[in-house]
Design an enzyme around this catalytic site. Structure first.
Site, PDB file in Angstrom:
ATOM      1  N   PHE A 154       0.809  -1.225   0.000  1.00 24.74           N
ATOM      2  CA  PHE A 154       0.000   0.000   0.000  1.00 24.74           C
ATOM      3  C   PHE A 154       0.840   1.271   0.000  1.00 24.74           C
ATOM      4  O   PHE A 154       0.397   2.307   0.511  1.00 24.74           O
ATOM      5  CB  PHE A 154      -0.974   0.024   1.191  1.00 24.74           C
ATOM      6  CG  PHE A 154      -1.593  -1.298   1.502  1.00 24.74           C
ATOM      7  CD1 PHE A 154      -2.284  -1.994   0.517  1.00 24.74           C
ATOM      8  CD2 PHE A 154      -1.473  -1.879   2.755  1.00 24.74           C
ATOM      9  CE1 PHE A 154      -2.856  -3.227   0.782  1.00 24.74           C
ATOM     10  CE2 PHE A 154      -2.026  -3.114   3.026  1.00 24.74           C
ATOM     11  CZ  PHE A 154      -2.716  -3.793   2.043  1.00 24.74           C
ATOM     12  N   CYS A 155       2.058   1.208  -0.556  1.00 23.69           N
ATOM     13  CA  CYS A 155       2.930   2.395  -0.598  1.00 23.69           C
ATOM     14  C   CYS A 155       3.175   2.958   0.794  1.00 23.69           C
ATOM     15  O   CYS A 155       3.394   4.173   0.926  1.00 23.69           O
ATOM     16  CB  CYS A 155       2.339   3.502  -1.476  1.00 23.69           C
ATOM     17  SG  CYS A 155       2.306   3.101  -3.198  1.00 23.69           S
ATOM     18  N   ASN A 156       3.101   2.130   1.828  1.00 23.31           N
ATOM     19  CA  ASN A 156       3.309   2.623   3.193  1.00 23.31           C
ATOM     20  C   ASN A 156       4.300   1.688   3.891  1.00 23.31           C
ATOM     21  O   ASN A 156       3.913   0.863   4.732  1.00 23.31           O
ATOM     22  CB  ASN A 156       1.968   2.675   3.939  1.00 23.31           C
ATOM     23  CG  ASN A 156       2.089   3.391   5.282  1.00 23.31           C
ATOM     24  OD1 ASN A 156       3.144   3.361   5.924  1.00 23.31           O
ATOM     25  ND2 ASN A 156       1.031   4.039   5.712  1.00 23.31           N
TER      26      ASN A 156
END
Ligand code: PLP
Length: 359
Positions: A275-277
């Site tokens: 999640f790009c996190n």
């Protein structure tokens, strides 16, 4: 200063800071709920007062503190009161409201960050579209651009080698604005108002609590849990994003790519992966700073070798996000799908998956 829990589009700002020789500091996540302990934040905001004092700028500011109002990984809602806390310590604040704004009211007359970024399209349920950086005029006036682009200058000379930027926000709006999409924002906001963001908020809250309650009670015949939730498992202090992995009866994780494929075939639009996190992921999977540093240097050729070096069982998780279009039937259907597809299902189908090329 940033929290571990940030989207990469905020994490990336650290590289601007670094290239201007600013120090970059992260505030960690702690505990299974993947929240930030306020004592850690207070310590970080106040830390090194003496040594950093020389670095306060002429306006008396210490730097920028950036955090999400809601995590796009765990759904955690970090306190909006941190804006004032950071202001008291001399920081400007960038509040990332991209995951928060679609289902929560954000009153900027009460919460007064210097910058707020958000993606308008996420409010309306579109997969892409325009976003915005809202800035207080005083904050904007402190920004210096190291370059210019079409649309941002009052005048420029090639032979004279000078340029004069615009004095207002247009100095930051590169190129031809997307004037075909920007009017949609007004229409979208009027539509959202006609439904009522508070109503959307309550609906999403109820669906989230119901889903969490169901997912955390599902058990294989072995007695082992079907679902491992990352982040809060109750509705308190969180939004409508639920992130988890499914487990086989022997406790190993079902590869999230398999879930993505099978869920899509059953008509569910789920996000899977990291999640790009990465910071929230490192917190969720218990990855230490030492191991990320060593392993990164040693073995980052492919994501699969990176995961193997970190001894991670899988490359990410599965995320269910509720929004204004979600209904109780959606939630019930998803639980029925998870039960009928994964309950008491052994390991095996994973072997057919291709290598991972990216996270
Ligand atoms: C919390 C958060 N910040 C930033 C972003 C990036 O948004 P965009 O892709 O519209 O730039 C997202 C997108 O998922 C998000 O959830």
């Amino acid at each position: 200063m940033l929290t571990w829990d940030n989207h990469n589009s905020v994490n990336g700002i650290r590289e601007y800071a670094r290239s201007a020789r600013a120090s970059v500091r992260y505030v960690p996540l702690s505990g299974p709920e993947l929240r930030v302990a306020e004592s850690d934040l207070v310590a970080a905001l106040g830390a090194g007062r003496g040594s950093l004092a020389r670095r306060w700028d002429r306006a008396g500011r210490r730097g920028l503190f950036a955090y999400p109002a809601q995590s796009n990984f765990s759904g955690v809602q970090h306190p909006l009161g941190w804006v004032e806390l950071a202001h008291q310590q001399g920081y400007d604040v960038l509040l990332d409201a991209a995951a928060f704004a679609p289902t929560n009211r954000l009153d900027l007359s009460v919460v007064r960050p210097d910058f707020v970024c958000l993606s308008w399209y996420k409010l309306f349920g579109y997969p892409t579209g325009v976003g915005a950086l809202l800035a207080r005029r005083t904050a904007l006036a402190r920004l210096r651009r190291p370059w210019f682009a079409g649309g941002t200058i009052r005048a420029v000379s090639v032979q004279g080698d000078w340029h004069r930027p615009m004095d207002d926000e247009s100095a930051f709006e590169d190129g031809t604005l997307n004037f075909l999409s920007i009017p949609d924002v007004e229409v979208g906001l009027r539509w959202l108002d006609s439904i009522g963001v508070d109503l959307v908020h309550s609906r999403v809250g109820l669906l989230t609590e119901w889903l969490l309650e169901r997912l955390t009670t599902l058990r294989h015949d072995t007695g082992g849990p079907l679902v491992q939730v990352y982040g809060p498992t109750t509705g308190a202090g969180r939004g409508g994003t639920v992130t988890f992995n499914l487990r086989h009866p022997d406790g190993t994780l079902v590869d999230e790519r398999l879930v993505a494929r099978e869920a899509a075939a059953a008509g569910f639009s789920l996000r899977t992966g990291c999640f790009c996190n990465p910071g929230a992921g490192e917190g969720a999977f218990g990855i230490s700073r030492r191991s990320t540093r060593q392993r990164l240097l040693a073995s980052v050729d492919t994501i699969d070798t990176y995961l193997a070096a970190l001894r991670l069982p899988t490359g990410g998780a599965v995320r269910v996000s509720f929004g204004l279009a979600s209904t109780a039937t959606d939630a019930e259907r998803f639980v029925a799908f998870a039960q009928s597809t994964y309950l008491n299902r052994g390991v095996g189908a994973e072997s057919a998956l291709p290598p991972r090329l990216r996270c």
